[in-house]
Design an enzyme around this catalytic site. Structure first.
Site, PDB file in Angstrom:
ATOM      1  CG  LEU A  38      -6.923  -9.382  -2.513  1.00  0.00           C
ATOM      2  CD1 LEU A  38      -8.035 -10.354  -2.854  1.00  0.00           C
ATOM      3  CD2 LEU A  38      -6.569  -9.501  -1.016  1.00  0.00           C
ATOM      4  CG  ASP A 171       3.134  -1.018  -3.618  1.00  0.00           C
ATOM      5  OD1 ASP A 171       1.946  -1.132  -3.308  1.00  0.00           O
ATOM      6  OD2 ASP A 171       3.680  -1.650  -4.538  1.00  0.00           O
ATOM      7  CD  GLU A 413       1.829  -0.073 -13.041  1.00  0.00           C
ATOM      8  OE1 GLU A 413       2.794  -0.024 -13.834  1.00  0.00           O
ATOM      9  OE2 GLU A 413       1.915  -0.559 -11.902  1.00  0.00           O
TER      10      GLU A 413
HETATM   11  C1  GLC Z   1       1.847  -2.522  -7.823  1.00  0.00           C
HETATM   12  C2  GLC Z   1       0.793  -1.678  -7.128  1.00  0.00           C
HETATM   13  C3  GLC Z   1      -0.235  -2.568  -6.457  1.00  0.00           C
HETATM   14  C4  GLC Z   1      -0.791  -3.544  -7.489  1.00  0.00           C
HETATM   15  C5  GLC Z   1       0.322  -4.318  -8.179  1.00  0.00           C
HETATM   16  C6  GLC Z   1      -0.174  -5.171  -9.325  1.00  0.00           C
HETATM   17  O1  GLC Z   1       2.608  -3.208  -6.913  1.00  0.00           O
HETATM   18  O2  GLC Z   1       1.383  -0.804  -6.208  1.00  0.00           O
HETATM   19  O3  GLC Z   1      -1.255  -1.807  -5.887  1.00  0.00           O
HETATM   20  O4  GLC Z   1      -1.688  -4.408  -6.898  1.00  0.00           O
HETATM   21  O5  GLC Z   1       1.262  -3.426  -8.704  1.00  0.00           O
HETATM   22  O6  GLC Z   1      -0.838  -4.400 -10.256  1.00  0.00           O
END
Ligand code: GLC
Length: 441
Positions: A38, A171, A413
């Site tokens: 999302l 997270d 990332e």
């Molecule tokens: C990880 C991140 C989250 C993100 C996902 C996909 O889980 O913590 O914020 O949306 O990756 O990139």
């Protein structure tokens, strides 16, 4: 930075977004994140609008297929690729009567960046197109924000309660690790830890197949997050039931700051479309703005998330403390306090800012996911917030440093905040998209 570098960077970022394109949405990273997320799609659309506004619209509109009948927009809509079926099985959204038919999703949401993305994409359209774009997206937005207040604001104080670390988007950040500690591990997870059976868990972890384990969540956090997921699944993802007897529930700072900003965007979108916003929703929105102050801690001079279960602030600092700038709803005096944190050694001042955890925190680790590394989406939010309060010099510096970081290390990332080295997945979509947005800003 020379214009030649900018051109090269722009082209590299466009290439990442082309490679990660899956038709009507963009995956965050080819191997590590093969579904639609999302808030990723929101950041991605914010970048796409700079060179392909139609694709930006498609990216956001595609989220509609995952929206639940109660209004929730899930953090993940799973790929139809059957070789990636494990996530679908783990979440099993079909357990809920509110989940969409024929589309497999998670059962939780993510920070509500959607209104901001819809608005910014709209700004790239001519007036009639903009109005029709806003009209197309308004039902989805109103239902989503309505759901947040209806299902996730049990105290009616306007501070939304987040029930899983993945909902926060950050997270593995210290406040969530603390909240997981308070939740405790169930017996089966304790057995796995005690008998050193972690290798079995590692077999099903996609992340450490693609990145070093030292850059990801540790075993205890993985088990705690999985236990939280199992609990939600057993309650069929019904927030009211879950919050009746909560185990893990946090009035998350980043989430609520983003919501406050999103509410402003939603009101603007509705106004531009000549569409009324329900009175009840407007009242809740105002409440959220006022309640951010409940998350301020005078002795330490910063904001924190609050544990909904015991009503206490979780005083483990992390970069979320700077996001009230982005909310736009705090007093100038508070904004100044936050900017001083940004400029202070031991706090957030570092070679490649902004670290996700301050250097003096016992959690600080320059490599580990959300516990130290620099993220471009957070920089983007902070840059926006700094401008909102007139800190243009600081905003310009952070923008410049962010672009130098990706030019030097690639569109990864996240990044080591001390030496700028790339971490996590390569060719990461929101890094690419927001790089484009910063370049064109
Ligand atoms: C990880 C991140 C989250 C993100 C996902 C996909 O889980 O913590 O914020 O949306 O990756 O990139």
């Amino acid at each position: 930075m020379s214009s030649l570098d900018e051109h090269k960077l722009f082209e590299a970022a466009k290439t990442v977004l082309t490679e990660n394109n899956r038709g009507n949405y963009t995956v965050p990273a080819g191997d590590l994140y093969p579904h639609q997320w999302l808030w990723d799609s929101c950041f991605i659309a914010i970048g796409l609008r700079r060179f392909d506004v139609n694709r930006a619209q498609t990216e956001l509109a595609s989220l509609k297929r995952g929206q639940w009948s109660n209004g929730m927009i899930p953090n993940m809509i799973f790929s139809e690729d059957t070789s990636l079926g494990l996530d679908r099985i783990l979440w099993d959204s079909a357990l809920s009567p509110q989940a969409p038919h024929g589309v497999a999703t998670s059962g939780i949401t993510q920070p509500p960046m959607l209104a901001e993305a819809v608005m910014r994409v709209g700004e790239k359209l001519n007036l009639p197109e903009r109005r029709s774009w806003y009209k197309q997206m308004l039902p989805m937005l109103l239902d989503f924000h309505g759901w947040l207040y209806d299902q996730r604001d049990p105290n009616h104080d306007g501070l939304i309660v987040v029930i899983h670390p993945y909902e926060s988007g950050l997270d593995n950040s210290p406040p969530w690790v603390e909240a997981l500690k308070i939740q405790g591990l169930p017996w089966w997870a304790i057995v796995i830890e005690k008998l050193h059976l972690g290798f079995a868990v590692n077999l099903i972890r996609r992340d450490i197949r693609h990145t070093a384990a030292s850059e990801r969540m540790n075993q205890t956090v993985v088990l705690g997050s999985f236990a939280a997921l199992r609990h939600l699944r057993r309650k069929f993802y019904d927030s009211k039931v879950v919050l009746n007897k909560p185990r893990l529930a946090v009035q998350d700072l980043a989430f609520n700051c983003i919501l406050v900003r999103a509410n402003t965007c939603l009101r603007d979108i509705a106004k531009a479309a000549g569409w009324p916003v329900p009175k009840k929703l407007l009242a809740s929105m105002r409440q959220s703005e006022q309640s951010l102050e409940q998350l301020w801690d005078e002795p330490t001079g910063q904001y924190y998330s609050k544990n909904f279960i015991n009503g206490e602030l979780i005083k483990e600092p992390c970069v979320a403390t700077l996001l009230p700038l982005y909310s736009g709803a705090i007093e100038k005096e508070r904004a100044e306090a936050l900017v001083s944190l940004l400029n202070k050694r031991g706090q957030y001042k570092v070679a490649w800012p902004v670290p996700s955890v301050p250097l003096k925190s016992s959690y600080f680790n320059p490599l580990r996911y959300w516990q130290g590394p620099t993220w471009i989406n957070l920089n983007w939010l902070i840059i926006d917030g700094l401008r909102r309060y007139g800190f243009d010099k600081e905003a310009d510096e952070l923008k410049q440093r962010s672009l130098e970081l990706v030019a030097k290390s690639g569109l990864s990332e996240y990044f080591n905040p001390q030496d700028g080295s790339p971490l996590g997945a390569d060719n990461f979509s929101w890094t690419a998209a927001l790089t484009i947005d910063l370049l064109k800003n």
